[in-house]
Design an enzyme around this catalytic site. Structure first.
Site, PDB file in Angstrom:
ATOM      1  N   LYS C  76      86.124  72.346  56.141  1.00  0.00           N
ATOM      2  CA  LYS C  76      86.467  73.153  57.313  1.00  0.00           C
ATOM      3  C   LYS C  76      85.175  73.339  58.116  1.00  0.00           C
ATOM      4  O   LYS C  76      84.100  73.538  57.542  1.00  0.00           O
ATOM      5  CB  LYS C  76      87.020  74.507  56.857  1.00  0.00           C
ATOM      6  CG  LYS C  76      87.480  75.406  58.015  1.00  0.00           C
ATOM      7  CD  LYS C  76      88.115  76.709  57.491  1.00  0.00           C
ATOM      8  CE  LYS C  76      88.593  77.602  58.638  1.00  0.00           C
ATOM      9  NZ  LYS C  76      89.222  78.847  58.150  1.00  0.00           N
ATOM     10  N   SER C 151      93.815  80.111  60.056  1.00  0.00           N
ATOM     11  CA  SER C 151      92.885  79.361  60.853  1.00  0.00           C
ATOM     12  C   SER C 151      92.505  77.995  60.286  1.00  0.00           C
ATOM     13  O   SER C 151      92.015  77.136  61.026  1.00  0.00           O
ATOM     14  CB  SER C 151      91.600  80.188  61.013  1.00  0.00           C
ATOM     15  OG  SER C 151      90.953  80.343  59.764  1.00  0.00           O
ATOM     16  N   SER C 175      94.342  82.715  56.054  1.00  0.00           N
ATOM     17  CA  SER C 175      93.946  81.462  56.701  1.00  0.00           C
ATOM     18  C   SER C 175      93.933  80.230  55.809  1.00  0.00           C
ATOM     19  O   SER C 175      93.776  79.116  56.303  1.00  0.00           O
ATOM     20  CB  SER C 175      92.559  81.617  57.330  1.00  0.00           C
ATOM     21  OG  SER C 175      92.646  82.310  58.550  1.00  0.00           O
TER      22      SER C 175
END
Lengths: 95, 482, 481
Positions: C76, C151, C175
């Protein structure tokens, strides 16, 4: 709970975010809705509850007082927007 | 109207740790800009603080020295504001739960009295970097080497009533932190910085008046001047029927002026909250015991010992015990010189005077305690006159020799104390001074004292300055009064 | 090859069936060919990845291989990667190349894994749809008009689309779990403090936790083996032994006590969603587990508490983005105030600015007690609810989110509607507990996630429960068109 335009402008200044009139109007709506959501908190009875800052009841570890870092100025300043003579440059600071 | 002055101090004391409070960067003074600012100090994204045990040890030692309650659980908070020398956009500090709770410090006043100043608390926090205002094409330059240097901020109660008391307190605090070894005490490098809160109230009134805060004073002299200046300013306003505005002021020592920093303050709302990157710090008994075992002799105890052990008077003992390095120097002089009173006089007189004149730190003095002690021995045994001793001191200071006896010898400063030899000189000189002898014998005691000088001059000349004046006087008196 | 799990790829590399260079090239090719549909990567590290793959093959030939040596994965774009751009989905860090590694990054490097690139995310991890990314929204592989969740939407979409076998992720209010659920993969948020936060760009420090995303529970366990552990650089990291999370995957579930929080099975849930989740729980009963209803009486306050605490922490955490030392700086600032206000206006997107302002307001003079302190007290009430419930049962199960992947743009104009997406996940972050989401079926052709919440440091038990379910179901093997 509603939030006034004055409050929004004050908060924007504290947060150092420029806002124009249209944004203030939008934020008045959005922040007002968010504050309505969080106002549900007021219903909770917390009279016998201590605030919780961390999920685990841990205590701080302390580091030995030793210098472990070396000079990396070149690497850090390579990604800086403006430097001169090893200094970070900003518009004139007035006390 | 008569006014009472009320003063409280906030003092930032830079701790003499090796590394910063939340990172392993060096805290050494004077490095090239930004060479001691690592990823944590620069607030690079994702970096995190880890607190330094040394800073806690220093703070706890300070707390023990002022007889304070130690915060068994202290919490770091974020104080939010934007400034280019503050990389994270917040200062990590303590507010509700500081490491050092209420304590007290005794100060000695010049009139011989003493007074207790209460300490409200002392907390740990990080220093900011520095903005350099030299012109970089209309820009300022930011050096973050100092960012993250550990500080304790000591906050007093409003217990001082004059600039004199405030300065006495400031000096005492300086003496305390340098004796503890937790601060190098170098004010010119910003190791101690004072904020002064001042208010006035009509004499006899209990309630405090509105106060102002004068920030960032970095010498005792500026502090004294700034207080005098602010007291006068407030008095002028109050006597004219005006009101004092609670504000932060900046004092310019070079011009003896101050101005308001109101514009800056107005918009501030620091939004303190517990720092979520750090956990509560718990201090246990063993940590405190360890700190206690590290406590050196503190100024008050040292002063009492100097009076007891060396028979010094209160004033000399106070001066010598206040600065740990001066105290250590004195003890070395006394040890080698045997005569403590002379050691004290020379340490406070010639030695300290010379340091001040040359703006030198004790550690940089070109003369050692042992050398001065050896000189004291020669003064005490009359080998050298006090005038001659000053010449020896001068030679030692300027590097013109390092052995006291060798300097005395080489410079011909050895004092003649052989009474037979001195008596012969007296006889020779008096032989040609019949008139003066007559005059002396006819004079009263008061006049005789004056006339004595007329004999000493020629005697010192005859002995090439090496005759012991004390012995000369004794022999003369005997001869003239027989 | 791209349908194989990490465990299978690891074995294929060990047997010499494939080299790391071949494997890496294969995934790079897939990203090259397909990611224009998903926008799941912000940065693809082609050269670095192939160089790392060559080195991995070399190490393997010297007999110095770990289970991860040569296995491709993705980070990420919130984890700092030395020498590789790290944007956090923001214009503010569009050109930010950190000269340091996050601890998680360093751990994967140490294990010999090959990083294919940096995945898309909501800006500064603030969002539940990936639509707040400065680099454009990512797309759910199960529906070209659907959000992948957020997210960590880029990580979830990339794993679901088989562009990477695994990806790191972070979870502040859901997330990891919500995008895992929406993309039909398995994702684990560990106990707060289990995985180092050093070098993981902070959103809300007391809630953020790095975690894992892959198709299978076993692969999540392999990832956690690399990620978990004490880190002296993170004061909130916990110094506690790390088990081998793969060692207990095959423990039988007989006697496992499952609690169903009644507040999470309310009428907010559509009948189809509820049925899907209840079917999954029935499967657990077949495996020997027992089920009972429990209560989390303060669960309904979680969103409110979260939207004070998280923005408050974020408002301070994001103050460092000031245009002075790194990152975006506005053109020709006329003075210091202009530098700050314009850099931050231009560098941050709307949702980030909203949250900074809410947080600033909640901490400001006169409101601190009513908002921040109150939220922290409610946070303790919520934590106590979980502690009490977990005295009665071993794990809690619920839907991960109230509905399957929604259509892009559906919630962007109403922040509060977007926040409600995390209604079942957010309390877990407040309590700091571990939880995972695993694929449990489909509604209208879109994946549905089952959330499993455990006691502190019970990651092994969660992975075991998920793995056992995946031995008897194949939801996690389903592939989008």
């Amino acid at each position: 709970m509603s939030i006034s335009r004055d409050d929004i402008e004050k908060v924007a200044l504290l947060a150092r975010i420029r806002v124009n009139d249209q944004q203030v109007a939008e934020l008045e709506q959005d922040l007002g809705n968010i504050l309505d959501l969080v106002d549900q908190l007021q219903a909770a009875d917390t009279s016998n509850t201590a605030p919780m800052a961390h999920p685990l009841d841990a205590v701080q570890r302390l580091r030995a007082d030793e210098v472990t870092e070396t000079n990396q100025r070149e690497a850090y300043q390579a990604i800086a927007p403006a430097t001169e003579a090893g200094l970070y440059l900003v518009p004139k600071v007035i006390d | 109207m008569q006014w009472d002055v009320v003063i409280g101090l906030e003092i930032h004391v830079q701790l003499a740790t090796n590394s910063k409070i939340f990172s392993g960067s060096s805290t050494a003074y004077g490095a090239e800009p930004n060479t001691q600012a690592n990823a944590v100090d620069l607030a690079m994204p994702g970096t995190l603080p880890v607190p330094n045990e040394g800073a806690f040890r220093d703070a706890v030692m300070f707390g023990l020295a002022i007889d304070a309650e130690i915060g068994r659980r202290s919490v770091f908070e974020r104080k939010n504001y934007f400034y280019p020398d503050l990389p994270k956009g917040y200062q990590t500090t303590q507010l509700e739960q500081p490491i050092v709770g209420p304590g007290h410090v005794e100060i000695d006043l010049p009139d011989g009295s003493s007074k207790t100043i209460r300490i409200h608390h002392a907390h740990l926090e990080e220093d900011a970097g520095k903005s350099l205002h030299e012109d970089f094409h209309g820009m300022s330059g930011i050096d973050l080497n100092r960012a993250g240097t550990p500080l304790i901020e000591v906050v007093t109660e409003p217990d001082m009533r004059s600039a004199e008391e405030a300065v006495a307190f400031a000096k005492k605090l300086h003496s305390l932190v340098t004796s503890l070894g937790i601060c190098d005490g170098d004010m010119s490098q910003g190791s101690m910085r004072f904020d002064v809160n001042i208010s006035l109230r009509p004499k006899g009134q209990e309630a405090f008046g509105t106060r102002t805060e004068t920030k960032n004073l970095n010498s005792f002299r500026f502090m004294e001047q700034a207080i005098a200046h602010e007291v006068e300013r407030q008095m002028d306003i109050l006597e004219d029927g005006g009101e004092i505005i609670q504000e932060t002021r900046l004092y310019n020592g070079d011009r003896d002026e101050s101005r308001s920093m109101r514009s800056k303050e107005e918009a501030n709302d620091y939004r303190y909250f517990p720092c979520p990157d750090l956990l509560p710090v718990e201090i246990d008994d063993s940590f405190i015991d360890d700190c206690r075992s590290r406590l050196p002799e503190l100024p008050d105890a040292r002063k009492a010992r100097f009076k007891e052990q060396y028979g010094l008077n209160d004033y000399d003992a106070g001066l010598l015990s206040g600065d740990a390095r001066l105290a250590a120097f004195f003890e070395e002089v006394a040890e080698h010189g045997k005569d403590a009173k002379l050691a004290a006089n020379w340490t406070l007189g010639e030695f300290s005077g010379r340091l001040n004149a040359e703006d030198k730190a004790i550690n940089d003095a070109p003369i050692s305690g042992a050398q001065l002690g050896n000189l004291i021995v020669r003064i005490a045994d009359d080998s050298v006159s006090s005038a001659g001793a000053k010449k020896v001191f001068e030679a030692l200071w300027s590097g013109d020799g390092d052995n006291v006896d060798a300097i005395i010898e080489a410079k011909g400063l050895k004092q003649v104390s052989d009474t037979g030899e001195l008596e012969k000189l007296v006889d020779d000189v008096l032989a040609g001074m019949a008139d003066q002898i007559q005059q002396y014998r006819e004079a009263d005691d008061k006049k005789r004292k004056k006339l004595m000088g007329g004999f000493m001059g020629p005697l010192m000349k005859a002995s090439k300055g090496q005759g012991n004046p004390k012995l000369f006087t004794e022999i003369l008196k005997k001869k003239l009064e027989d | 090859m791209h349908n194989k799990s990490v465990a299978e790829l690891s074995r294929a590399l060990a047997s010499g069936e494939v080299s790391s260079v071949e494997l890496t090239q294969h995934f790079l090719d897939r990203i090259q060919q397909q990611d224009s549909q998903y926008n799941s990567f912000i940065t693809v590290c082609e050269e670095n990845a192939l160089a790392d793959a060559r080195q991995a093959d070399e190490l393997r030939s010297q007999g110095k291989a770990t289970p991860w040596t040569g296995v491709p994965f993705a980070h990420k774009d919130i984890f700092c990667t030395n020498g590789v751009r790290t944007t956090c989905g923001s214009k503010m860090l569009e050109n930010f190349v950190p000269p340091y590694d996050a601890t998680v990054t360093a751990n994967f490097r140490q294990a010999g894994a090959v990083c294919l690139g940096k995945t898309n995310m909501d800006e500064f991890a603030m969002g539940s749809s990936n639509e707040s990314s400065y680099f454009g929204a990512a797309t759910n592989p199960w529906g070209s008009n659907r959000v992948p969740g957020g997210s960590s939407g880029g990580s979830a979409a990339a794993v679901a689309a088989r562009l990477t076998p695994a990806a790191t992720a972070t979870d502040t209010g859901g997330s990891i779990r919500q995008p895992a659920a929406l993309c039909g993969i398995t994702g684990l948020k560990p106990t707060y403090g289990r995985v180092s936060r050093y070098g993981m760009i902070a959103f809300a420090s007391s809630l953020d936790q790095g975690g894992t995303m892959a198709r299978t529970a076993e692969d999540n366990a392999l990832m956690l083996n690399v990620m978990a552990g004490f880190d002296a650089k993170d004061s909130t990291s916990i110094d506690r032994e790390v088990p081998d999370y793969t060692a207990t995957l095959n423990e039988p579930l007989k006697g496992l006590k499952i609690g169903l929080p009644k507040e999470y099975f309310s009428d907010q849930l559509s009948p189809a969603m509820e049925q899907t989740v209840r079917n999954a729980i029935a499967e657990y009963e077949k495996l020997g587990a027992t089920v009972k209803e429990v209560s989390l009486p303060n669960a309904n306050l979680a969103i409110a508490a979260y939207y004070v605490i998280a923005p408050a922490e974020a408002s301070a955490n994001l103050s460092r983005f000031d245009g002075v030392r790194y990152g975006y700086r506005c053109d020709d600032p006329k003075d210091l105030m202009d530098l700050y206000t314009r850099t931050r206006e231009e560098g941050f997107g709307d949702e980030v600015k909203r949250r900074i302002m809410v947080g600033t307001y909640a901490l400001s003079a006169g409101y601190f007690d009513a908002y921040y302190l109150k939220a922290q007290k409610v946070r303790r009430l919520i934590q106590q609810d979980f502690v009490n419930a977990l005295k009665e049962v071993d794990v809690l199960m619920s839907p991960t989110c109230p509905s399957p992947a929604f259509v892009k743009g559906e919630k962007t104009n109403d922040p509060v509607q977007m926040y409600l997406e995390d209604i079942f996940t957010i309390a877990v972050n407040l309590a700091g507990l571990p939880a995972l989401s695993l694929p449990a079926g489909f509604v209208d052709g879109l994946p549905v996630g089952l959330q499993v919440i455990g006691d502190y440091f019970a990651e092994a038990r969660l992975l075991n429960a998920a793995h056992q379910y995946q031995q008897v179901t194949d939801w996690h093997q389903r592939t989008p068109e």
